[in-house]
Scaffold this motif. Structure first.
Motif, PDB file in Angstrom:
ATOM      1  N   CYS A   1     -10.097  -9.691  -2.324  1.00  0.00           N
ATOM      2  CA  CYS A   1     -10.523  -9.802  -0.933  1.00  0.00           C
ATOM      3  C   CYS A   1     -11.483 -10.982  -0.848  1.00  0.00           C
TER       4      CYS A   1
ATOM      5  N   GLY B   1     -13.261  -7.957   3.604  1.00  0.00           N
ATOM      6  CA  GLY B   1     -12.410  -6.990   4.298  1.00  0.00           C
ATOM      7  C   GLY B   1     -12.136  -7.365   5.733  1.00  0.00           C
TER       8      GLY B   1
ATOM      9  N   THR C   1      -7.722  -9.086   7.990  1.00  0.00           N
ATOM     10  CA  THR C   1      -8.447  -8.712   6.780  1.00  0.00           C
ATOM     11  C   THR C   1      -8.442  -9.877   5.809  1.00  0.00           C
TER      12      THR C   1
ATOM     13  N   CYS D   1      -8.333  -9.320   2.654  1.00  0.00           N
ATOM     14  CA  CYS D   1      -7.742  -8.739   1.442  1.00  0.00           C
ATOM     15  C   CYS D   1      -6.258  -9.072   1.328  1.00  0.00           C
ATOM     16  N   GLN D   2      -5.736  -9.022   0.100  1.00  0.00           N
ATOM     17  CA  GLN D   2      -4.333  -9.345  -0.134  1.00  0.00           C
ATOM     18  C   GLN D   2      -3.395  -8.361   0.543  1.00  0.00           C
TER      19      GLN D   2
ATOM     20  N   ASP E   1      -4.977  -3.145   4.508  1.00  0.00           N
ATOM     21  CA  ASP E   1      -6.333  -2.725   4.175  1.00  0.00           C
ATOM     22  C   ASP E   1      -7.347  -3.498   5.014  1.00  0.00           C
TER      23      ASP E   1
ATOM     24  N   THR F   1     -13.018  -8.286  -5.975  1.00  0.00           N
ATOM     25  CA  THR F   1     -11.762  -7.687  -6.418  1.00  0.00           C
ATOM     26  C   THR F   1     -11.907  -6.175  -6.325  1.00  0.00           C
TER      27      THR F   1
END
Length: 363
Positions: A37, A64, A84, A86-87, A91, A128
């Motif tokens: 993230c 996030g 977000t 994040c990957q 999320d 991470t």
């Protein structure tokens, strides 16, 4: 290479039994999400511990969803955020920890930047995130509105749990490209410490924060953000050791959340720049010079039942069948504006929120 490296880390974690019994390691079919993230914002607000307070006492680095704010309602955060960092783009949770500063001999401070973790290429620093479960239908994913806290910002001494059961540790990388990274988090007898490393770390420092994995099954939060969750009956669980027995007061097993932050200390490895008395020069943004007060905050924000499906489907690493991912060229763009206008990049005379004597301002 990614899968092999992560399998090696997991195998190291499984090799050690959990404290107090209850078995060790993930069962067959267990899940372990590991994804990056990127940095969302560096700011002095804290919607969990100090909701609505602008500024809050100390600086945090946040990743996030872009619903992050000084106050966050007990609601479905996934419905409030529009992107977000994040990957997994399902999320939209928020994760944040204290920042780390370097204190120079002249008494000024510089925030140490985060850098992309191993196998998280392209991220603009950040954190991470791991979610681990022992097997299908063995954990209950968090509910909308859920939030929790790990660590004690006021702690200045070791926990006494032993390194493998500590819920916060640091790894001192000995050179570029994560040299020395051969053990599971908090398992290296030489490079892992519960407090700040006392020697230079030319390859960076990785900070790990592990959250409890048992829930009372009722409360989405508690006044101290801790009492509604608990550790297994044998004591705090090591990284990826998730099948310990939960206490009767907190009978519901939840995914083990684990945060990793890598701080780029390569510019601060010359001991000639360290304090004249030879003491280590690092300090957390809450004024802690020991490192024992590292802590993490979590506000759940996964869409619908996507986290439950990931835990039940033995998902592994940064991809998962049925979930979608985004590249860091997109994730890096998900940011929020700072609410507190202060310098978080240059040299400063005192930590933000503190005076030059180390006392909190406005208190």
């Amino acid at each position: 290479m990614y899968a092999l490296a992560l399998l090696a880390l997991t195998a190291a974690a499984h090799a050690a039994p959990q404290r107090g019994g209850g078995g060790g390691g993930m069962l067959g079919g267990g899940a372990m999400l590991r994804f990056g993230c990127a940095q969302t914002v560096i700011d002095r607000i804290d919607p969990l511990v100090d909701p609505g307070k602008v500024p809050s006492p100390h600086v945090h680095q946040v990743v996030g969803g872009n619903a992050f704010n000084a106050s966050m309602p007990v609601a479905d955060i996934a419905g409030l955020a529009t992107c977000t960092s994040c990957q997994f783009d399902e999320d939209l949770s928020n994760y944040w920890t204290a920042a780390i500063y370097f204190k120079a001999q002249n008494g000024t401070y510089k925030r140490i930047e985060t850098m992309a973790n191993q196998q998280v290429n392209g991220a603009n620093g950040g954190i991470t995130v791991y979610y681990t479960s022992p097997g299908a239908k063995q954990v209950t994913a968090f509910k909308p509105g859920f939030r929790m806290f790990s660590g004690d910002p006021n702690r200045r001494t070791p926990s006494g749990l032993g390194m493998k059961a500590t819920q916060s540790c640091y790894r001192c990388f000995t050179g570029p490209n994560f040299q020395g990274n051969t053990y599971s988090p908090c398992f290296d007898p030489k490079l892992d410490t519960e407090g700040f490393p006392t020697t230079p770390c030319p390859g960076g420092i990785r900070s790990s924060v592990i959250f409890p994995l048992c829930w009372d099954g009722k409360n989405l939060d508690s006044p101290n953000h801790v009492d509604h969750v608990a550790h297994p009956v044998g004591g705090p669980a090591s990284f990826a050791v998730t099948n310990g027995k939960c206490p009767a007061t907190h009978p519901v097993k939840i995914p083990q959340v684990h945060l990793e932050i890598v701080w780029d200390t390569s510019k601060y490895s010359n001991k000639a720049d360290w304090p004249a008395d030879g003491s280590q020069p690092l300090v957390l943004s809450n004024g802690d010079t020991t490192g024992y007060g590292q802590h993490g905050d979590y506000v759940f924000g996964w869409k619908d039942d996507t986290l439950q499906r990931a835990m039940d489907n033995a998902c592994f690493g940064p991809t998962c069948k049925g979930l979608s991912t985004q590249g860091f060229p997109v994730a890096n763009k998900c940011t929020v504006n700072k609410m507190v206008k202060e310098d978080h990049d240059g040299w400063v005379k005192s930590l933000p929120g503190y005076d030059t004597m180390g006392s909190m301002t406005g208190m």
